[in-house]
Scaffold this motif. Structure first.
Motif, PDB file in Angstrom:
ATOM      1  N   GLY A  82       0.876  -1.172   0.041  1.00  0.00           N
ATOM      2  CA  GLY A  82      -0.031  -0.070   0.116  1.00  0.00           C
ATOM      3  C   GLY A  82       0.899   1.292   0.113  1.00  0.00           C
ATOM      4  O   GLY A  82       0.109   2.355  -0.182  1.00  0.00           O
ATOM      5  N   ALA A  83       1.984   1.043  -0.097  1.00  0.00           N
ATOM      6  CA  ALA A  83       3.052   2.394  -0.133  1.00  0.00           C
ATOM      7  C   ALA A  83       2.793   3.031  -1.323  1.00  0.00           C
ATOM      8  O   ALA A  83       2.725   2.398  -2.420  1.00  0.00           O
ATOM      9  N   THR A  84       3.246   4.240  -1.197  1.00  0.00           N
ATOM     10  CA  THR A  84       3.270   5.262  -2.546  1.00  0.00           C
ATOM     11  C   THR A  84       4.387   4.691  -3.582  1.00  0.00           C
ATOM     12  O   THR A  84       4.171   4.429  -4.692  1.00  0.00           O
ATOM     13  N   ASP A  85       5.621   4.605  -2.927  1.00  0.00           N
ATOM     14  CA  ASP A  85       6.669   4.065  -4.095  1.00  0.00           C
ATOM     15  C   ASP A  85       6.908   2.646  -3.630  1.00  0.00           C
ATOM     16  O   ASP A  85       7.771   2.157  -3.292  1.00  0.00           O
ATOM     17  N   ARG A  86       5.756   1.758  -3.885  1.00  0.00           N
ATOM     18  CA  ARG A  86       5.558   0.610  -3.757  1.00  0.00           C
ATOM     19  C   ARG A  86       6.707  -0.326  -4.293  1.00  0.00           C
ATOM     20  O   ARG A  86       7.457  -1.241  -3.732  1.00  0.00           O
ATOM     21  N   THR A  87       7.061  -0.299  -5.743  1.00  0.00           N
ATOM     22  CA  THR A  87       8.058  -0.948  -6.305  1.00  0.00           C
ATOM     23  C   THR A  87       9.359  -0.809  -5.808  1.00  0.00           C
ATOM     24  O   THR A  87      10.331  -1.754  -5.693  1.00  0.00           O
ATOM     25  N   GLY A  88       9.761   0.799  -5.586  1.00  0.00           N
ATOM     26  CA  GLY A  88      11.044   0.757  -5.125  1.00  0.00           C
ATOM     27  C   GLY A  88      11.194   0.259  -3.520  1.00  0.00           C
ATOM     28  O   GLY A  88      12.308  -0.120  -3.148  1.00  0.00           O
ATOM     29  N   LEU A  89      10.149   0.418  -2.890  1.00  0.00           N
ATOM     30  CA  LEU A  89      10.043  -0.123  -1.343  1.00  0.00           C
ATOM     31  C   LEU A  89      10.386  -1.566  -1.298  1.00  0.00           C
ATOM     32  O   LEU A  89      11.051  -2.055  -0.585  1.00  0.00           O
ATOM     33  N   GLU A  90       9.714  -2.282  -2.404  1.00  0.00           N
ATOM     34  CA  GLU A  90       9.768  -3.549  -2.518  1.00  0.00           C
ATOM     35  C   GLU A  90      11.364  -4.083  -2.728  1.00  0.00           C
ATOM     36  O   GLU A  90      11.760  -5.306  -2.343  1.00  0.00           O
ATOM     37  N   LEU A  91      11.721  -3.620  -3.869  1.00  0.00           N
ATOM     38  CA  LEU A  91      13.080  -3.514  -4.142  1.00  0.00           C
ATOM     39  C   LEU A  91      14.032  -3.421  -3.005  1.00  0.00           C
ATOM     40  O   LEU A  91      15.096  -4.604  -2.763  1.00  0.00           O
ATOM     41  N   PHE A  92      14.061  -2.497  -2.178  1.00  0.00           N
ATOM     42  CA  PHE A  92      14.962  -2.124  -1.040  1.00  0.00           C
ATOM     43  C   PHE A  92      14.716  -3.414  -0.024  1.00  0.00           C
ATOM     44  O   PHE A  92      15.554  -3.912   0.467  1.00  0.00           O
ATOM     45  N   VAL A  93      13.552  -3.394   0.777  1.00  0.00           N
ATOM     46  CA  VAL A  93      13.202  -4.178   1.713  1.00  0.00           C
ATOM     47  C   VAL A  93      13.448  -5.646   1.254  1.00  0.00           C
ATOM     48  O   VAL A  93      14.165  -6.394   1.921  1.00  0.00           O
ATOM     49  N   TYR A  94      12.645  -6.171   0.345  1.00  0.00           N
ATOM     50  CA  TYR A  94      13.109  -7.719  -0.154  1.00  0.00           C
ATOM     51  C   TYR A  94      14.465  -7.898  -0.671  1.00  0.00           C
ATOM     52  O   TYR A  94      15.086  -9.029  -0.354  1.00  0.00           O
ATOM     53  N   GLY A  95      14.936  -7.073  -1.182  1.00  0.00           N
ATOM     54  CA  GLY A  95      16.303  -7.209  -1.519  1.00  0.00           C
ATOM     55  C   GLY A  95      17.388  -7.331  -0.369  1.00  0.00           C
ATOM     56  O   GLY A  95      18.053  -8.257  -0.480  1.00  0.00           O
ATOM     57  N   ALA A  96      17.042  -6.466   0.575  1.00  0.00           N
ATOM     58  CA  ALA A  96      17.819  -6.488   1.717  1.00  0.00           C
ATOM     59  C   ALA A  96      17.534  -7.716   2.393  1.00  0.00           C
ATOM     60  O   ALA A  96      18.710  -8.247   2.871  1.00  0.00           O
ATOM     61  N   ALA A  97      16.388  -8.128   2.438  1.00  0.00           N
ATOM     62  CA  ALA A  97      16.020  -9.494   3.164  1.00  0.00           C
ATOM     63  C   ALA A  97      16.776 -10.579   2.805  1.00  0.00           C
ATOM     64  O   ALA A  97      17.145 -11.525   3.008  1.00  0.00           O
ATOM     65  N   PHE A  98      16.587 -10.581   1.203  1.00  0.00           N
ATOM     66  CA  PHE A  98      17.048 -11.797   0.565  1.00  0.00           C
ATOM     67  C   PHE A  98      18.798 -11.839   0.599  1.00  0.00           C
ATOM     68  O   PHE A  98      19.305 -12.882   0.893  1.00  0.00           O
ATOM     69  N   HIS A  99      19.688 -10.704   0.390  1.00  0.00           N
ATOM     70  CA  HIS A  99      20.993 -10.430   0.566  1.00  0.00           C
ATOM     71  C   HIS A  99      21.332 -10.739   2.083  1.00  0.00           C
ATOM     72  O   HIS A  99      22.325 -11.575   2.253  1.00  0.00           O
TER      73      HIS A  99
END
Length: 290
Positions: A82-99
């Motif tokens: 539901g975030a405004t910059d959803r795609t960027g936030l997904e890349l940041f949060v999910y990417g950080a969690a993955f790495h």
């Protein structure tokens, strides 16, 4: 064409880097002793693991990344969606969690390996670290690696894009490049920079150079190790346009790792390369150029 002062300045800097890299490459290849220093076979720190141990390490590393990303998605997925910059936030949060999950798997492997051996009253063969280089040398070698890679990958990318278009295959860049361009929040951009220039180079170099390349290098020789690790590195990014350039970048990073014996050189070089790419994307230069 670039129209803002920032874009023009960055274009000048990029051109200077390309010509400097081409000059450095010619200088390195032009004298036999320098060529021998960087392209000859060098001993890497031995990694005394068996085939089952190597497969277990791979399973542990990628399971860590998958579990980390799944956990964060379960706990915060609805809020992020539901975030405004959803795609960027997904890349940041999910990417950080993955790495971070991958790095956790890397840290857990030697612990579980020692515990497994101790259950049978023995000790595994110790890992021998590589040479300890001062950070001035690490930075110098890493910057030189990026300079050499830039003109090689630029020419290669142009030819590869032409081949893709001729074959009717997609030549669009990775989605994350568009995400960087579209994200407005400075905080999220800073987070994506952390992932792209910090966590991703660290985890990917541990997997592909310190892990896969070194393992194959000491069993199959350098050429098969370069090809397999490079192709796997390019394929992991899941993009036709970037496959061949990233595969060659992986091979260049492997050569830098072998020449110096220090995985830190490859990590810093990878980070600098990603930083340069992100700065170009954020400047809007690709959209302003023909």
């Amino acid at each position: 064409m670039p129209d803002s002062p920032a874009q023009i300045a960055l274009l000048v800097v990029e051109l200077a880097l390309l010509f400097s890299g081409a000059g450095l490459l010619l200088w390195l290849l032009g004298e036999p002793r320098r060529r021998q220093r960087w392209l000859s076979h060098q001993p890497l720190p031995h990694w005394p693991v068996t085939v089952p141990e190597f497969l277990f390490a791979g399973l542990l590393v990628f399971a860590g990344g998958f579990l980390g990303q799944t956990l964060v998605q379960t706990l915060a997925g609805a809020r992020i969606a539901g975030a405004t910059d959803r795609t960027g936030l997904e890349l940041f949060v999910y990417g950080a969690a993955f790495h971070l999950g991958i790095l956790g798997g890397c840290a857990l492997f030697p612990v579980l390996r020692r515990r497994l051996y101790s259950d049978y009253g023995s000790q595994p063969a110790p890992f021998r670290p590589g040479p300890t280089l001062p950070w001035t040398d690490i930075t110098r070698y890493a910057a030189g690696t990026v300079l050499v890679a830039l003109p090689v990958l630029t020419v290669l990318s142009l030819g590869w894009t032409g081949l893709l278009r001729a074959a009717g295959l997609p030549d669009e860049p990775q989605d994350l490049i568009g995400i960087f361009s579209a994200t407005q929040s400075p905080v999220i951009i800073a987070g994506m920079l952390l992932v792209a220039c910090g966590l991703a180079p660290l985890s990917e170099e541990l997997i592909f150079r310190a892990g896969l390349y070194r393992y194959l290098r000491q069993r199959l020789g350098r050429t098969p190790a370069l090809l397999v690790s490079g192709v796997c590195f390019g394929a992991l990014h899941g993009n036709w346009a970037g496959f061949l350039p990233l595969a060659v970048l992986g091979m260049i990073l492997a050569l830098a790792y072998e020449a110096t014996g220090s995985i830190r050189v490859a990590i810093v070089a990878h980070s600098l390369f990603n930083l340069n790419t992100v700065l170009i994307v954020l400047s809007g230069l690709p959209q302003a150029s023909p």
